[in-house]
Write a protein that holds these residues in place. Structure first.
Motif, PDB file in Angstrom:
ATOM      1  N   LEU A 163     -36.117  13.562 -19.160  1.00 57.59           N
ATOM      2  CA  LEU A 163     -35.506  12.447 -19.874  1.00 57.59           C
ATOM      3  C   LEU A 163     -36.615  11.501 -20.304  1.00 57.59           C
ATOM      4  N   GLU A 164     -36.649  11.159 -21.585  1.00 58.27           N
ATOM      5  CA  GLU A 164     -37.699  10.331 -22.156  1.00 58.27           C
ATOM      6  C   GLU A 164     -37.127   8.976 -22.572  1.00 58.27           C
ATOM      7  N   TYR A 165     -37.767   7.907 -22.105  1.00 57.73           N
ATOM      8  CA  TYR A 165     -37.350   6.567 -22.501  1.00 57.73           C
ATOM      9  C   TYR A 165     -37.792   6.304 -23.941  1.00 57.73           C
ATOM     10  N   GLY A 166     -36.889   5.795 -24.764  1.00 58.15           N
ATOM     11  CA  GLY A 166     -37.196   5.531 -26.162  1.00 58.15           C
ATOM     12  C   GLY A 166     -36.058   5.989 -27.051  1.00 58.15           C
ATOM     13  N   ARG A 167     -36.231   5.811 -28.348  1.00 56.19           N
ATOM     14  CA  ARG A 167     -35.190   6.169 -29.302  1.00 56.19           C
ATOM     15  C   ARG A 167     -35.772   7.055 -30.399  1.00 56.19           C
ATOM     16  N   ILE A 168     -34.937   7.935 -30.900  1.00 58.15           N
ATOM     17  CA  ILE A 168     -35.330   8.826 -31.982  1.00 58.15           C
ATOM     18  C   ILE A 168     -34.856   8.195 -33.279  1.00 58.15           C
ATOM     19  N   GLY A 169     -35.796   7.761 -34.091  1.00 58.00           N
ATOM     20  CA  GLY A 169     -35.459   7.059 -35.316  1.00 58.00           C
ATOM     21  C   GLY A 169     -34.649   7.913 -36.277  1.00 58.00           C
ATOM     22  N   GLY A 170     -33.731   7.268 -36.987  1.00 56.54           N
ATOM     23  CA  GLY A 170     -32.946   7.954 -37.991  1.00 56.54           C
ATOM     24  C   GLY A 170     -31.760   8.723 -37.459  1.00 56.54           C
ATOM     25  N   THR A 171     -31.473   8.605 -36.174  1.00 58.47           N
ATOM     26  CA  THR A 171     -30.324   9.288 -35.581  1.00 58.47           C
ATOM     27  C   THR A 171     -29.312   8.251 -35.121  1.00 58.47           C
TER      28      THR A 171
END
Length: 339
Positions: A163-171
């Motif tokens: 699990l990776e902290y952060g956000r995937i842009g454009g989703t």
């Protein structure tokens, strides 16, 4: 779990709590039911709130390197507003909905190494104490299971999950972290790709599937990663030719040279499972991974499972002891922090 005394804010002699889940596992977007069992302490207590938190062990990247921590990703008040008499036993039933983006922890009963928990918090006379932590098992949605099994049938192998902290842009991502499933490429793509990273972002209407290929140097002029996003519906899963669909995704992922390095852009969906390609600028992680690339193995147990498939044969090849150790470390560490 056995009853635990709340030794923190409430002190020795306070109420004890044990949360029991009805089902062995839940699916993303599914209903999580169970009961919170309370046993009164050495005096009467006013139970103001009983709160459940869904928590996960998450990896974060920062300037100093990588670190791990516990992140609460949903919270529900399931009871409260009553007096618990000295020595009284009381059970409070609950029914809550797991977020659609809840990470998958198992495939066909085999652990992927991702650890989630349900933490129970009591609020008594203005004091709060996190008195119980139970493991949460999450099985895949039909779309997720179909995609993973198709990948296995095409020769891709499971490497790790974290699990990776952060956000995937454009989703449409809603949680503050995302699940990353790392795959060993099939022999067909082994000379072109080091590994492939897969992320599912479910919602009530369907699923966004983000694929990232860590390309071998020389495949592109500058090497690096290629990224592609696809959308599918929850409907008609059984009628879909998943091997052909997923194979098409993989071909597009590794062969989409022209758009690599171009500004992010989304095409119009062409139906369920149709690709919507975008460049690395469209896969930015807010506050994380500024180079547009996703990190390697972290919390998940990295297992050399071969490239024979992702279903029972491959996932079953993981080292169960290592997964158990991670689960134990997660719960023991949390209790020490809270105690």
């Amino acid at each position: 779990m056995v009853f635990k005394r709340l030794l923190g804010a409430l002190g020795v002699g306070g109420p004890t709590v044990d949360t029991v889940l009805d089902a062995a596992s839940v699916r993303p977007g599914g209903t999580l039911t169970g009961e919170v069992h309370l046993m009164g302490g050495k005096a009467d207590f006013e139970i103001e709130h009983i709160t459940l938190e869904l928590v996960a062990r998450v990896e974060a990247e920062h300037e100093g390197g990588e670190s791990e921590g516990v992140v609460a990703f949903d919270r529900f008040t399931v009871g409260g507003g009553f007096r618990l008499a000295e020595g009284e036993r009381r059970s409070v039933p609950f029914s809550v909905m797991a977020p659609w983006e809840t990470p998958v922890t198992e495939l066909r009963g085999q652990s992927l190494g991702v650890v989630l928990g349900v933490r129970t918090e009591l609020s008594v006379a203005g004091a709060k104490d996190k008195g119980d932590l139970d493991q949460l098992n999450v099985s895949p949605l039909p779309v997720q299971e179909s995609v993973l099994e198709a990948l296995g049938g095409l020769g891709f192998g499971f490497k790790s999950a974290d699990l990776e902290y952060g956000r995937i842009g454009g989703t449409g991502q809603r949680l503050p972290f995302y699940q990353e499933i790392e795959l060993v490429p099939s022999p067909r793509y082994a000379q072109q790709v080091n590994e492939i990273e897969l992320t599912f972002l479910a919602n009530p209407g369907g699923m966004e599937i983000v694929l990232e290929a860590d390309k071998r140097g020389g495949f592109l002029p500058s090497g690096g990663d290629a990224l592609t996003r696809f959308t599918v519906s929850h409907d008609g899963v059984e009628q879909q030719d998943w091997p052909s669909t997923v194979d098409g995704w993989m071909r597009q992922l590794v062969e989409h040279r022209a758009s690599y390095g171009s500004p992010a852009g989304y095409g119009s969906p062409m139906g369920h499972g149709s690709p919507i390609p975008f460049g690395p600028g469209g896969h930015g992680h807010e506050g994380q991974h500024h180079d547009g690339r996703r990190s390697g193995p972290g919390m998940g147990t990295a297992v050399a499972a071969g490239a024979a498939g992702l279903a029972v044969g491959v996932v079953g090849g993981m080292v169960a002891g290592e997964v158990v150790d991670e689960v134990g470390d997660f719960f023991e560490g949390d209790e020490e922090d809270e105690g």
